[in-house]
Design a protein around this motif. Structure first.
Motif, PDB file in Angstrom:
ATOM      1  N   LEU A 167       0.796  -1.220   0.000  1.00 41.72           N
ATOM      2  CA  LEU A 167       0.000   0.000   0.000  1.00 41.72           C
ATOM      3  C   LEU A 167       0.839   1.285   0.000  1.00 41.72           C
ATOM      4  CD1 LEU A 167      -3.044   0.282  -0.164  1.00 41.72           C
ATOM      5  CD2 LEU A 167      -3.117   0.563   2.318  1.00 41.72           C
ATOM      6  N   PRO A 168       1.913   1.397   0.797  1.00 46.32           N
ATOM      7  CA  PRO A 168       2.711   2.633   0.747  1.00 46.32           C
ATOM      8  C   PRO A 168       3.314   2.897  -0.626  1.00 46.32           C
ATOM      9  CG  PRO A 168       3.230   1.367   2.720  1.00 46.32           C
ATOM     10  CD  PRO A 168       2.396   0.482   1.860  1.00 46.32           C
ATOM     11  N   PHE A 169       3.795   1.862  -1.284  1.00 51.26           N
ATOM     12  CA  PHE A 169       4.393   2.048  -2.605  1.00 51.26           C
ATOM     13  C   PHE A 169       3.323   2.372  -3.649  1.00 51.26           C
ATOM     14  CE2 PHE A 169       7.185  -0.822  -0.248  1.00 51.26           C
ATOM     15  CZ  PHE A 169       8.386  -0.140  -0.337  1.00 51.26           C
ATOM     16  N   LEU A 170       2.157   1.741  -3.505  1.00 51.65           N
ATOM     17  CA  LEU A 170       1.059   2.021  -4.416  1.00 51.65           C
ATOM     18  C   LEU A 170       0.606   3.469  -4.277  1.00 51.65           C
ATOM     19  CD1 LEU A 170      -1.058   1.141  -6.456  1.00 51.65           C
ATOM     20  CD2 LEU A 170      -2.429   0.231  -4.578  1.00 51.65           C
ATOM     21  N   PHE A 171       0.474   3.952  -3.046  1.00 49.15           N
ATOM     22  CA  PHE A 171       0.064   5.335  -2.830  1.00 49.15           C
ATOM     23  C   PHE A 171       1.131   6.311  -3.324  1.00 49.15           C
ATOM     24  CE2 PHE A 171      -3.528   5.490   0.517  1.00 49.15           C
ATOM     25  CZ  PHE A 171      -4.205   4.487  -0.153  1.00 49.15           C
TER      26      PHE A 171
END
Length: 309
Positions: A167-171
């Motif tokens: 999720l952090p990399f996607l965001f």
């Protein structure tokens, strides 16, 4: 005699009530807040880099995107909270272990810096102070663009929690796509070369994490492909890929293509945020997304204990 079929287990909760309470947030408020906050934070980072490399037009456009995105995100957040005082109350304490507390303080520090940088740029007043504010906004902008991933992953919502590693990399990739897309729309062609590279890199990160997260999230990962969430995520991938292709191949030759690519990147980023929000909501509606992972973790603990014993 036909072989006995394995029956799919059925999962029920007490009196048919859901195990987890479905998020009560409005999609337009919170998913919109996710998108606009990512746009704002990444735009300030791009503006700071443009400022340091002598691209004043790009810096100005990105600052406008930062302040516009920040304004929209604050309005959406306050609308969801019900009244502005609730946001102010979050600043009464600082709790490093709380993503919400950290995010509130990030916004409180970031907002004035982003606003001062844009005001100085537009008016020419206090240029050195505006320059310093722009750099400060760029530094804090990276946190503003990504802290919401920790906020979502820290919940009990299965799709968000099980996808916490991606999720952090996607965001981050989604925020870069939004900010570079906005800047491509308003910046002169002569200054967009770094943006084109940034857009392709952000799109590659977003698309790779978008493909990986449903697999790493286990059973709850299937919600990213179901119903409205699945339609949003598929549309996001198409828009992001088209935008990155246009920006990378023809964005430096045609002003119209650069603007169209920027719009596609913005749309892809927004669709991704709304798709993730819907997948999380869907994963709270079926008890199996809670029960099955719990049983698997307990079974794994039993196996490990047996091995040690």
């Amino acid at each position: 005699m036909s072989p006995r079929r394995e029956l799919e287990p059925e999962f029920a909760s007490y009196y048919g009530r859901p195990i987890l309470k479905e998020p009560t947030w409005e999609a337009r408020d919170i998913a919109g807040y996710l998108f606009a906050g990512g746009l704002a934070g990444a735009s300030s980072a791009i503006a700071a880099a443009a400022q340091l490399t002598g691209r004043p037009a790009l810096a100005r456009v990105s600052r406008i995107g930062a302040v516009g995105g920040l304004g929209f995100s604050v309005v959406a957040l306050v609308h969801d909270l019900g009244r502005p005082a609730r946001f102010v109350n979050m600043l009464r304490v600082a709790k490093p272990t709380s993503p919400m507390s950290v995010g509130s303080w990030l916004l409180a520090g970031y907002g004035p810096l982003a606003g001062a940088a844009l005001l100085s740029d537009l008016t020419g007043i206090a240029r050195p102070a505006g320059y310093a504010a722009g750099v400060g906004a760029g530094v804090l902008g990276a946190g503003v663009a990504t802290y919401t991933s920790a906020l979502f992953a820290d919940t009990a919502v299965p799709a968000w929690h099980e996808g916490r590693h991606e999720l952090p990399f996607l965001f981050a990739g989604s925020a870069v796509c939004a900010a570079s897309g906005f800047a491509l729309i308003g910046s002169p062609t002569a200054q967009v070369a770094p943006l084109r590279t940034l857009a392709v890199g952000g799109a590659a990160l977003e698309l790779s994490m978008s493909a990986r997260m449903p697999r790493s999230a286990g059973l709850a990962g299937e919600t990213f492909g179901l119903g409205r969430a699945g339609a949003l995520m598929r549309s996001a991938r198409v828009a992001t890929a088209v935008g990155a292709l246009g920006a990378g191949v023809l964005g430096g030759r045609s002003r119209a293509v650069a603007a169209a690519s920027g719009l596609a990147l913005l749309a892809g980023s927004a669709l991704t945020r709304f798709g993730i929000f819907e997948a999380g909501r869907l994963s709270t509606q079926d008890p199996k997304y809670v029960v099955v992972p719990q049983r698997e973790r307990l079974a794994q603990q039993d196996r490990e204990a047996a091995t040690v014993g």
